[in-house]
Design a protein around this motif. Structure first.
Motif, PDB file in Angstrom:
ATOM      1  N   VAL A  69       0.831  -1.203   0.000  1.00 45.30           N
ATOM      2  CA  VAL A  69       0.000   0.000   0.000  1.00 45.30           C
ATOM      3  C   VAL A  69       0.867   1.255   0.000  1.00 45.30           C
ATOM      4  N   GLN A  70       1.968   1.238   0.746  1.00 39.78           N
ATOM      5  CA  GLN A  70       2.856   2.394   0.774  1.00 39.78           C
ATOM      6  C   GLN A  70       3.493   2.623  -0.593  1.00 39.78           C
ATOM      7  N   ARG A  71       3.834   1.539  -1.287  1.00 42.30           N
ATOM      8  CA  ARG A  71       4.398   1.679  -2.634  1.00 42.30           C
ATOM      9  C   ARG A  71       3.382   2.347  -3.553  1.00 42.30           C
ATOM     10  N   ARG A  72       2.143   1.910  -3.473  1.00 37.45           N
ATOM     11  CA  ARG A  72       1.112   2.483  -4.327  1.00 37.45           C
ATOM     12  C   ARG A  72       0.823   3.938  -3.958  1.00 37.45           C
ATOM     13  N   LEU A  73       0.885   4.250  -2.654  1.00 36.91           N
ATOM     14  CA  LEU A  73       0.626   5.625  -2.232  1.00 36.91           C
ATOM     15  C   LEU A  73       1.695   6.568  -2.767  1.00 36.91           C
ATOM     16  N   LEU A  74       2.951   6.131  -2.705  1.00 34.49           N
ATOM     17  CA  LEU A  74       4.032   6.967  -3.225  1.00 34.49           C
ATOM     18  C   LEU A  74       3.880   7.175  -4.727  1.00 34.49           C
ATOM     19  N   ALA A  75       3.468   6.111  -5.435  1.00 29.27           N
ATOM     20  CA  ALA A  75       3.273   6.241  -6.880  1.00 29.27           C
ATOM     21  C   ALA A  75       2.123   7.190  -7.192  1.00 29.27           C
ATOM     22  N   ALA A  76       1.038   7.102  -6.414  1.00 25.63           N
ATOM     23  CA  ALA A  76      -0.099   7.994  -6.635  1.00 25.63           C
ATOM     24  C   ALA A  76       0.266   9.445  -6.361  1.00 25.63           C
ATOM     25  N   ASP A  77       1.101   9.669  -5.343  1.00 26.17           N
ATOM     26  CA  ASP A  77       1.527  11.036  -5.044  1.00 26.17           C
ATOM     27  C   ASP A  77       2.359  11.608  -6.187  1.00 26.17           C
ATOM     28  N   ALA A  78       3.230  10.787  -6.752  1.00 28.85           N
ATOM     29  CA  ALA A  78       4.035  11.262  -7.873  1.00 28.85           C
ATOM     30  C   ALA A  78       3.149  11.616  -9.067  1.00 28.85           C
ATOM     31  N   GLU A  79       2.107  10.815  -9.287  1.00 28.81           N
ATOM     32  CA  GLU A  79       1.184  11.095 -10.395  1.00 28.81           C
ATOM     33  C   GLU A  79       0.417  12.389 -10.141  1.00 28.81           C
ATOM     34  N   ARG A  80      -0.006  12.606  -8.870  1.00 25.87           N
ATOM     35  CA  ARG A  80      -0.744  13.833  -8.569  1.00 25.87           C
ATOM     36  C   ARG A  80       0.131  15.055  -8.749  1.00 25.87           C
ATOM     37  N   ALA A  81       1.397  14.950  -8.328  1.00 22.58           N
ATOM     38  CA  ALA A  81       2.305  16.084  -8.455  1.00 22.58           C
ATOM     39  C   ALA A  81       2.516  16.471  -9.916  1.00 22.58           C
ATOM     40  N   ALA A  82       2.438  15.468 -10.806  1.00 25.04           N
ATOM     41  CA  ALA A  82       2.667  15.742 -12.230  1.00 25.04           C
ATOM     42  C   ALA A  82       1.434  16.252 -12.950  1.00 25.04           C
ATOM     43  N   THR A  83       0.243  16.081 -12.345  1.00 22.27           N
ATOM     44  CA  THR A  83      -0.991  16.409 -13.059  1.00 22.27           C
ATOM     45  C   THR A  83      -1.861  17.417 -12.345  1.00 22.27           C
ATOM     46  N   THR A  84      -1.428  17.987 -11.208  1.00 23.33           N
ATOM     47  CA  THR A  84      -2.281  18.908 -10.447  1.00 23.33           C
ATOM     48  C   THR A  84      -2.480  20.200 -11.226  1.00 23.33           C
ATOM     49  N   ARG A 216      17.021   8.562 -16.362  1.00 22.29           N
ATOM     50  CA  ARG A 216      16.043   9.483 -15.800  1.00 22.29           C
ATOM     51  C   ARG A 216      15.579   8.955 -14.440  1.00 22.29           C
ATOM     52  N   PRO A 217      15.671   9.748 -13.370  1.00 25.58           N
ATOM     53  CA  PRO A 217      15.426   9.221 -12.021  1.00 25.58           C
ATOM     54  C   PRO A 217      14.068   8.556 -11.839  1.00 25.58           C
ATOM     55  N   ASP A 218      12.982   9.172 -12.345  1.00 22.59           N
ATOM     56  CA  ASP A 218      11.668   8.571 -12.110  1.00 22.59           C
ATOM     57  C   ASP A 218      11.526   7.227 -12.803  1.00 22.59           C
ATOM     58  N   VAL A 219      12.170   7.078 -13.965  1.00 24.57           N
ATOM     59  CA  VAL A 219      12.123   5.801 -14.666  1.00 24.57           C
ATOM     60  C   VAL A 219      12.939   4.757 -13.906  1.00 24.57           C
ATOM     61  N   GLU A 220      14.098   5.152 -13.415  1.00 22.43           N
ATOM     62  CA  GLU A 220      14.928   4.237 -12.642  1.00 22.43           C
ATOM     63  C   GLU A 220      14.182   3.743 -11.397  1.00 22.43           C
ATOM     64  N   VAL A 221      13.513   4.668 -10.705  1.00 24.00           N
ATOM     65  CA  VAL A 221      12.780   4.296  -9.492  1.00 24.00           C
ATOM     66  C   VAL A 221      11.628   3.351  -9.830  1.00 24.00           C
ATOM     67  N   THR A 222      10.918   3.630 -10.913  1.00 28.99           N
ATOM     68  CA  THR A 222       9.805   2.761 -11.306  1.00 28.99           C
ATOM     69  C   THR A 222      10.300   1.362 -11.616  1.00 28.99           C
ATOM     70  N   TYR A 223      11.419   1.259 -12.317  1.00 33.38           N
ATOM     71  CA  TYR A 223      11.977  -0.053 -12.634  1.00 33.38           C
ATOM     72  C   TYR A 223      12.365  -0.782 -11.343  1.00 33.38           C
ATOM     73  N   ALA A 224      12.987  -0.070 -10.408  1.00 31.98           N
ATOM     74  CA  ALA A 224      13.396  -0.684  -9.141  1.00 31.98           C
ATOM     75  C   ALA A 224      12.182  -1.137  -8.335  1.00 31.98           C
ATOM     76  N   GLU A 225      11.107  -0.360  -8.381  1.00 36.47           N
ATOM     77  CA  GLU A 225       9.884  -0.780  -7.691  1.00 36.47           C
ATOM     78  C   GLU A 225       9.339  -2.069  -8.300  1.00 36.47           C
ATOM     79  N   GLY A 226       9.480  -2.207  -9.601  1.00 39.69           N
ATOM     80  CA  GLY A 226       9.066  -3.456 -10.236  1.00 39.69           C
ATOM     81  C   GLY A 226       9.889  -4.636  -9.731  1.00 39.69           C
ATOM     82  N   LEU A 227      11.180  -4.419  -9.508  1.00 39.68           N
ATOM     83  CA  LEU A 227      12.028  -5.478  -8.953  1.00 39.68           C
ATOM     84  C   LEU A 227      11.573  -5.852  -7.542  1.00 39.68           C
ATOM     85  N   ILE A 228      11.167  -4.858  -6.767  1.00 42.83           N
ATOM     86  CA  ILE A 228      10.674  -5.128  -5.408  1.00 42.83           C
ATOM     87  C   ILE A 228       9.392  -5.951  -5.467  1.00 42.83           C
TER      88      ILE A 228
END
Length: 330
Positions: A69-84, A216-228
Motif C-alpha cells: 500500500v505504501q508503494r502504491r501511495l508513493l506512486a499515486a503522489d508522484a502522479e498527482r504532483a505531475a498532473t495537479t 532518468r530518475p523517475d524511470v529508474e525508481v519505477t523499474y526498481a519498484e518493479g524489482l521489489i
C-alpha cells in the motif's frame, strides 16, 4: 393542505439552493484520480493497522500489506504532483445571475407544474386507515430482492471494467508499436500490466522505458519498484543499487531514500532505517504527502528500539544537504 404547502416550499427552496450552489461558490481544482487513490490508500493503511492490532493479521502479513500500500501511495503522489492543475477563479457575475434564476425559477416551475397536473386538494389518507403491515412487507421484499442482486451486478461491473482495461492496454500496445520511443507510454503500459497481474510483462515494459530514458530518475525508481514487486516486496540488492544511484543524482527524491531505509529494516538494521527515515522527513516539505507514512515507520522503528522518536535527529549529511539546497532553490 397547509402542511403540504409548507413542506413543498421548504423542499423547493432546498432544491433550488442545491442547484445554484455550484454556480455561486468559488471553484476549486477538480479532484484527480490520484487524489482519490491517495485517500483510498491512506484508509487501507489504517485498516491494516487495525487488523494487525486486533490479531486478524500476523506480523509478516501486516508488513507485506503495508509495503504494497505504501508503494502504491508513493506512486499515486508522484502522479498527482505531475498532473495537479491550477485552481480556477471564483464564479463570474454571469454565473451568479444564472444561480439566482435557478434558485428562484426551479421551485416556482415545480409549483406551477404541480398546480396544473397534480392533486393539491386531495385529502390526506389517515394513518389509521393504512395497511402498514402490507406496506412494510412490500418494502422488505423490494429491499431483499435488491440485496440478492447486488453481488452479481458488482461482479458484472468488475468484469466489464477488466475488459475495458484490457482493451485500453491493447490500444496502448498498438500505439507503442507505431511509436516505440515513447518513454512515458512504456511506463504507463507497465503500470497497466501490474494492475492486470501481468508482472513479467510489466518488467519488460519498464525495461524498454529504462533503456530509452538514459538514467532518468523517475524511470529508474519505477523499474526498481518493479524489482521489489517481483521479489515479494523485499528490497532486493539490484533495486537497492538503483536507489543508491538515484540518490546520488537526485538527493531529494523520496522513494529511493524510503526504500533504502526499508532495506535496512528488512535486514535487521532498525537503527539505520530509523536514521534514513528521519533524514527523509527532515529534507522533505512539511506538507509532503509521504511524510505521514514515513513518520509512521519512524514511530514503529523507535518503538522496536524502545526509544523516544522525538529524540531522533537528522544526520550531518542531511543537514549539509538542506544547507546546500534550501527549499526555495529546489
Amino acid at each position: 393542505m397547509t402542511g403540504l404547502i409548507v413542506a413543498m416550499t421548504i423542499l423547493g427552496a432546498a432544491v433550488g439552493l442545491a442547484l445554484a450552489w455550484p454556480l455561486i461558490k468559488r471553484r476549486s481544482s477538480p479532484a484527480t484520480r490520484a487524489d482519490y487513490d491517495l485517500t483510498v490508500f491512506r484508509d487501507q493503511l489504517a485498516e491494516i493497522e487495525r487488523d494487525a492490532a486486533g490479531g486478524l493479521l500476523d506480523a509478516e502479513a501486516a508488513e507485506a500489506a503495508r509495503l504494497e500500500v505504501q508503494r502504491r501511495l508513493l506512486a499515486a503522489d508522484a502522479e498527482r504532483a505531475a498532473t495537479t492543475p491550477t485552481a480556477d477563479a471564483s464564479a463570474p457575475r454571469p454565473a451568479r445571475v444564472t444561480a439566482a434564476l435557478v434558485a428562484c425559477g426551479v421551485p416556482l416551475a415545480a409549483a406551477v407544474f404541480y398546480l396544473l397536473h397534480g392533486s393539491p386538494f386531495q385529502p390526506d389518507q389517515p394513518y389509521a386507515g393504512r395497511d402498514i403491515a402490507a406496506e412494510s412487507h412490500r418494502v422488505a421484499g423490494v429491499g431483499g430482492q435488491g440485496q440478492a442482486q447486488a453481488d452479481p451486478a458488482q461482479q458484472a461491473a468488475e468484469a466489464a471494467q477488466k475488459r475495458d482495461m484490457e482493451a485500453a492496454v491493447a490500444r496502448l500496445e498498438k500505439k507503442l508499436e507505431e511509436d516505440p520511443d515513447d518513454i512515458d507510454g512504456w511506463l504507463l503500459l507497465g503500470r497497466s500490466y501490474i494492475a492486470l497481474d501481468r508482472n513479467d510483462d510489466a518488467m519488460a515494459a519498464y525495461g524498454k522505458a529504462r533503456a530509452l530514458a538514459d538514467g532518468r530518475p523517475d524511470v529508474e525508481v519505477t523499474y526498481a519498484e518493479g524489482l521489489i514487486l517481483a521479489g515479494g516486496m523485499k528490497v532486493v540488492e539490484p533495486a537497492a543499487e538503483i536507489f543508491r544511484a538515484v540518490t546520488e543524482k537526485a538527493p531529494f527524491e523520496p522513494k529511493s531514500r524510503y526504500y533504502l531505509g526499508l532495506k535496512k529494516a528488512q535486514e535487521g538494521d532498525t537503527a539505520g532505517a530509523l536514521q534514513d527515515w528521519a533524514d527523509l522527513v527532515a529534507i522533505s516539505e512539511a506538507d509532503a504527502p509521504w511524510v505521514p507514512i514515513v513518520r509512521n515507520q519512524i514511530m514503529r522503528a523507535a518503538e522496536e528500539l524502545n526509544i523516544d522518536p522525538a529524540t531522533v535527529q537528522m544526520s550531518d549529511a542531511a543537514r549539509e544537504l538542506i544547507a546546500s539546497q534550501p527549499p526555495v532553490l529546489r
